[in-house]
Scaffold this motif. Sequence first.
Motif, short mmCIF file in Angstrom:
data_model
loop_
_atom_site.label_atom_id
_atom_site.label_comp_id
_atom_site.label_asym_id
_atom_site.label_seq_id
_atom_site.Cartn_x
_atom_site.Cartn_y
_atom_site.Cartn_z
N MET A 193 -3.22 -16.91 33.09
CA MET A 193 -1.91 -16.36 33.47
C MET A 193 -0.77 -16.85 32.59
SD MET A 193 -2.35 -15.63 37.51
CE MET A 193 -1.03 -14.46 37.62
N HIS B 71 -19.69 -21.79 25.33
CA HIS B 71 -19.25 -21.60 26.72
C HIS B 71 -19.82 -22.73 27.57
CE1 HIS B 71 -17.61 -19.88 30.20
NE2 HIS B 71 -17.85 -18.60 29.98
N LEU C 277 -15.83 -10.58 28.50
CA LEU C 277 -16.98 -9.68 28.54
C LEU C 277 -16.51 -8.25 28.77
CD1 LEU C 277 -19.23 -11.96 30.70
CD2 LEU C 277 -20.12 -10.72 28.73
N GLY D 4 -5.77 -13.31 28.37
CA GLY D 4 -6.84 -12.38 28.74
C GLY D 4 -6.26 -11.08 29.22
N ARG D 5 -6.01 -11.01 30.53
CA ARG D 5 -5.60 -9.73 31.12
C ARG D 5 -4.26 -9.24 30.60
NH1 ARG D 5 -6.68 -12.27 36.80
NH2 ARG D 5 -5.96 -14.01 35.51
N SER E 288 -8.41 -14.28 24.49
CA SER E 288 -9.42 -15.05 25.22
C SER E 288 -10.74 -14.26 25.27
CB SER E 288 -8.90 -15.29 26.65
OG SER E 288 -9.59 -16.34 27.26
N PRO E 289 -11.89 -14.95 25.23
CA PRO E 289 -13.15 -14.20 25.31
C PRO E 289 -13.25 -13.43 26.63
CG PRO E 289 -13.55 -16.59 25.34
CD PRO E 289 -12.09 -16.39 25.09
N GLN F 24 -17.67 -16.31 21.18
CA GLN F 24 -18.12 -17.31 22.15
C GLN F 24 -19.63 -17.12 22.37
OE1 GLN F 24 -17.35 -16.82 26.46
NE2 GLN F 24 -16.24 -18.76 26.37
#
Length: 384
Positions: A306, A182, A26, A328-329, A23-24, A100
């Motif tokens: 999640m 985005h 930053l 992501g995380r 996932s994008p 993105q």
Amino acid sequence: MESKLFSPLQIRGVTLKNRIVLSPMLQYCADNGHVNDWHLMHYGKFAAGGAGLVFVESTKVDPRGCSTPRDLGLWKDEFVAPLKRITDLIKRNGAVAGIQLGHSGRKARRSVPWEGRVPMANCPGVDHGEEWELIAPSAVAFSERYAVPRAMTHDDIQEAMANWGQAARRAHEAGFDVLELHGAHGYLIHQFLSPVANQRTDEYGGTPEKRMRFAIEVVREVRKFWPDEKPLFLRASAVDEAGWSIEDSVAVARVLKTHGIDVIDCSAGGMSEANASEITPNYGYQVDYARRIKAGADIKTMAVGMIIHADQAEEIIRSDGADLAALGREFLHNPNWPIDAAQKLGIEAPFKGVSRAYGYWLEKRAANKIGIVSSTWQRGINGG
Ligand SMILES: Cc1cc2nc3c(=O)[nH]c(=O)nc-3n(C[C@H](O)[C@H](O)[C@H](O)COP(=O)(O)O)c2cc1C
């Protein structure tokens, strides 16, 4: 049973080897919009870890649209060559390189998360940092803490279109094969869609059709410069805390599909600081949005939020919840998540496609029943 998560997906002229996506995210460590060695290391490892598609973070089309002074940029040609090092590395490691593009509008000009995401007055040392002006559909601040942006004129909107189109051209020149706009999290495109942030009375505000106009024009401008054979995604806030509903998102997806959007990446929220607690992250909390937009607009979707476990991601794809699963995380926690998932799902030859520098050893590790190292093998390592 064959894995759906590990089945290839062709979108236009691009084939992803599996459905697993970084996932994008930053990194908040660009040098005046430029990538550096951190980005090379960061994005390279997810490709080496087996992702099908690696998204580079929200990269801004206009310096005024940077969330923070440490965002990446694509507002000048000089950004192209350094980004090419990253796309080359991602591709050499078997993944498709995506990026993105974003503009934060009234939510721009904040400090980085670990400095509190505090709205800033200006930021000397970066492009437009001295006279950093916030622009948005209407002169309505995101919250009391934020500055009131200047409402964009027609000329500003034309300039914005040119910026999105030119950034798409640069993304193509830098070697990216998937582009995502985005349109979520309360940023510029989402601001135009929202009746709360967009209070215009011209052809860009008022009815849902008029509020959609900015998004449609961005997509059309981007498609002029982004080749037909390359997929175009839109990240949407499927619902937000300021009245935006899943039905609104289905309607937008139906229209944008006809203008060249191939995949809706289904996130949520970001439009109201006061009501942010309405959307509570928990296990797979946004998957149902992806399922509903996919069914309602007959368009491919990407689920995110999640997604933790291999069998969870497998079930999302298998049950037509989404075409792609973005992490992501969890991916930050384990950049080799796809290699691990392949073993857990019992994929045949789980190390196929993994660089021999890792795959050779991980295969031996698996043969040794994970972590139980035989003394012979130990001698092999020590002797090697
Ligand atoms: C460090 C960090 C940076 C993020 N940056 C972006 C971004 O650039 N663009 C975006 O659309 N979402 C961004 N997000 C949201 C993630 O892409 C993702 O949607 C979210 O973290 C939920 O997925 P997860 O539960 O797998 O982490 C960011 C999230 C994190 C943790």
